[in-house]
Design an enzyme around this catalytic site. Structure first.
Site, PDB file in Angstrom:
ATOM      1  N   LYS A  78       7.729  -1.413  -2.339  1.00  0.00           N
ATOM      2  CA  LYS A  78       6.440  -0.157  -2.735  1.00  0.00           C
ATOM      3  C   LYS A  78       6.483   1.369  -4.199  1.00  0.00           C
ATOM      4  O   LYS A  78       7.528   1.044  -4.419  1.00  0.00           O
ATOM      5  CB  LYS A  78       6.549   0.734  -1.243  1.00  0.00           C
ATOM      6  CG  LYS A  78       5.317   1.588  -1.417  1.00  0.00           C
ATOM      7  CD  LYS A  78       5.170   2.405  -0.041  1.00  0.00           C
ATOM      8  CE  LYS A  78       4.032   3.881   0.289  1.00  0.00           C
ATOM      9  NZ  LYS A  78       4.686   4.670   1.509  1.00  0.00           N
ATOM     10  N   SER A 153       1.322   4.056   4.977  1.00  0.00           N
ATOM     11  CA  SER A 153       0.938   3.862   3.526  1.00  0.00           C
ATOM     12  C   SER A 153       1.423   2.637   2.821  1.00  0.00           C
ATOM     13  O   SER A 153       0.413   2.264   2.438  1.00  0.00           O
ATOM     14  CB  SER A 153       0.818   4.824   2.797  1.00  0.00           C
ATOM     15  OG  SER A 153       2.231   5.299   2.404  1.00  0.00           O
ATOM     16  N   SER A 177       4.309   5.133   7.386  1.00  0.00           N
ATOM     17  CA  SER A 177       3.461   4.860   6.607  1.00  0.00           C
ATOM     18  C   SER A 177       4.486   3.758   6.627  1.00  0.00           C
ATOM     19  O   SER A 177       3.918   2.639   5.580  1.00  0.00           O
ATOM     20  CB  SER A 177       3.772   5.639   5.521  1.00  0.00           C
ATOM     21  OG  SER A 177       2.591   6.521   5.018  1.00  0.00           O
TER      22      SER A 177
END
Lengths: 488, 99
Positions: A78, A153, A177
């Site tokens: 990420k 997210s 997330s």
């Protein structure tokens, strides 16, 4: 397709057995990224040359019986986790050109285990969002339906694993997330116990809630990644000293005597009927494996969203104060002769942050400001204690709590972005695990009529990732959901 | 407690947060933040008499380590991302503060 290794474990074993090479595997995934990611936008940056170079080095130097648990296996990271020499943007304009001079601890641990980073995945800006629409570089699309959100997210990580652009990825989870996008994209997502995994090198959103964790196709793969990244780190004083168990060796157990609790009252309203139906089927399947399921109550869980949005935004307003135009790349262009320091700070931040980040900084600043601190921030911290106690109480009678991961399947891009409060309400089942610091995992639980994935979530006792992984693995073996891939 | 936010409330918060908002942003934020705060006020009715605030979960250990000098970032690396860094001089630069 069946002979092609798909999971981290299969790929690792195929490379170790000499059936394939790391360069072959990495090239295949990189080709697939090149072919598909234009429509998916799961990656902010693909590190093709570096990855192939590393794979070639591993292929050349590999010796029989090399014990590294991810030798030659590609993964994605990420884009809010620092990678030395590789841009790390948190999907924010303010960090568009930021190149970290160091690796996050989780990244160095993965690389020490032999993993190869293929690129950095798109996400909501600084991890703030449940739809990926808050990325400054454009939203990730859901691989099951390109008009829909992948969740957020960590939507880029979830979409990349789901679409087989990479066999595993890291995400971060502050209020769901990792788990919510995992559910919406049909993959496994694990948020470890607070303190189990180092946060060093994670661009901080809310430091008392943030945890890094894996997104994978299978529960076994999640166990493997966790085994590699978990453990104490002198660079993160909140990491726990407890020894890291061999998660992959503890997976295969039957569920005789395992007790699960369903917080029925919490599930009474606001759940999509198809999600509810899928959840009912999961409970039956798990009971059939020998576990018992009973009703429990989490009386304060309904307050988890307001508590979360007061505390997380308060912490964010403080953490994001560092982006002021002095140290981290972006500075507003102003006439140096006439500008003041204050004007430079304000302009830099205003043009660098997106709307949701500004909204949360504003909310957090308000909750911490004189006259409101007691009523909002301190009160939320007290209710956080009650939420924690609810779980402690529940774990007197059950070993894990089971509930849907998200109240709805993937929603259409643009559908909820203009109503922040409605978007926040989607986090109802995920935020309490962060507030209580507990481990939680989302696993695929089937599909809706429209072929949208549904996830189911297990929340366990602190540091009982083993217990969660056992249940999740036993459930996974009752179905073949993870084998179904989107047709992108 | 009222969650009606006026434009001047929003301006005050923005100033504390070092944000410069357009007129349109001020209006939108006033409305959205009021909605969220009204919702958040549900926590105020909860009895928390016996509940001390939780700042950190599970942090029941002392994170002491030996005080030893270790390798750290070089000055050049630390300055590499500064928008107006001066690696030669070794400073972060900001607009003039003192007349």
């Amino acid at each position: 397709m069946t002979a092609t290794p798909q999971t981290l474990v299969e790929i690792r074993d195929a490379i170790a057995a000499g059936e394939t090479k790391s360069t072959e595997i990495c090239s295949e995934y990189l080709e697939r990224i090149a072919a598909v990611d234009g429509s998916l936008h799961a990656f902010n940056n693909v590190t093709r040359e570096q990855a192939l170079e590393r794979a070639a080095t591993i292929d050349r130097s590999r010796t029989e019986g090399d014990p590294r648990p991810l030798l030659g296996v590609p993964i994605a990271i990420k884009d809010n986790l620092c990678t030395r020499g590789v841009p790390t943007t948190a999907s924010s304009r303010i960090l568009k050109h930021f190149v970290p001079p160091y690796d996050a601890t989780v990244v160095s641990r993965l690389e020490a285990a032999g993993a190869i980073v293929l690129g950095k995945t798109n996400c909501d800006e600084f991890g703030m969002g449940s739809s990926n629409e808050n990325s400054a570089f454009g939203s990730v699309k859901n691989p099951w339906d390109l008009t829909r959100s992948p969740g957020g997210s960590s939507g880029g990580s979830a979409a990349a694993v789901s679409a087989r652009l990479v066999p595993g990825a890291l995400g971060s989870d502050t209020g769901g997330s990792i788990r919510q996008p995992a559910a919406l994209c049909g993959v496994v997502g694990l948020k470890p116990t607070y303190g189990r995994v180092s946060r060093y090198g994670l661009l901080a959103f809310a430091s008392s809630l943030d945890q890094v964790g894996p997104l994978t196709l299978t529960v076994r793969d999640a166990a493997l990644l966790l085994e590699v990244i978990a453990g104490p780190d002198p660079r993160d004083a909140t990491t726990a000293p407890q020894q890291v168990p061999h998660y992959t060796e503890a997976l295969d157990a039957d569920l005789q005597g395992v007790r699960l609790g369903v917080p029925s009252a919490l599930l009474d309203s606001g759940i999509d009927p198809e999600v509810k139906q899928a959840f009912g089927a999961v409970v039956e399947a798990i009971q059939a494996t020998g576990a018992t399921v009973s009703e429990i109550t989490l009386p304060h869980a309904q307050y988890a969203i307001p508590v979360y949005y007061l505390l997380a935004t308060a912490e964010a307003s403080s953490n994001l104060a560092r982006y002021d135009g002095v140290r981290y790349t972006h500075r507003a262009e102003l006439d140096p002769a006439s500008t003041t320091l204050r004007a430079m700070y304000d302009r830099t931040r205003s043009e660098g942050f997106g709307a949701e980040v500004k909204r949360r900084i504003m909310l957090g600043t308000y909750a911490l400001s004189a006259g409101y601190y007691d009523a909002y921030y301190l009160k939320a911290q007290r209710v956080r204690t009650l939420i924690l106690r609810d779980y402690e109480q529940a774990f007197n009678t059950v070993d894990a709590v089971i509930m849907p991961t998200s109240p709805v399947p993937a929603f259409t891009l643009g559908e909820k972005i203009n109503d922040p409060l409605q978007m926040y309400l989607l986090d109802i089942f995920t935020v309490s695990a962060n507030l209580a610091g507990l481990p939680a995992i989302s696993v695929p639980a089937g599909f809706t009529q429209e072929r949208l994935p549904v996830g189911v979530q297990l929340v366990g006792r602190a540091f009982d990732e083993v217990g969660l992984l056992k249940i999740a693995n036993a459930y996974e073996r009752t179905n073949g959901w993870w084998k179904e891939a989107p047709s992108i | 407690m009222s969650s009606r936010l006026t434009k001047s409330d929003v301006e005050r918060i923005a100033s504390l947060a070092h944000l410069e908002l357009s007129e349109a942003e001020k209006e939108t934020f006033a409305r959205q933040l009021a909605d969220i705060l009204t919702y958040a006020e549900t926590v105020q009715a909860i009895d928390t008499t016996d509940a001390p605030p939780t700042t950190h979960v599970l942090s029941r250990h002392e994170a002491f380590r030996t005080d030893e000098v270790q390798e750290s970032l070089s000055r050049d690396e630390a300055l590499a991302n500064a928008p107006d860094g001066t690696p030669d001089e070794g400073f972060f630069k900001v607009p003039k503060v003192i007349e």
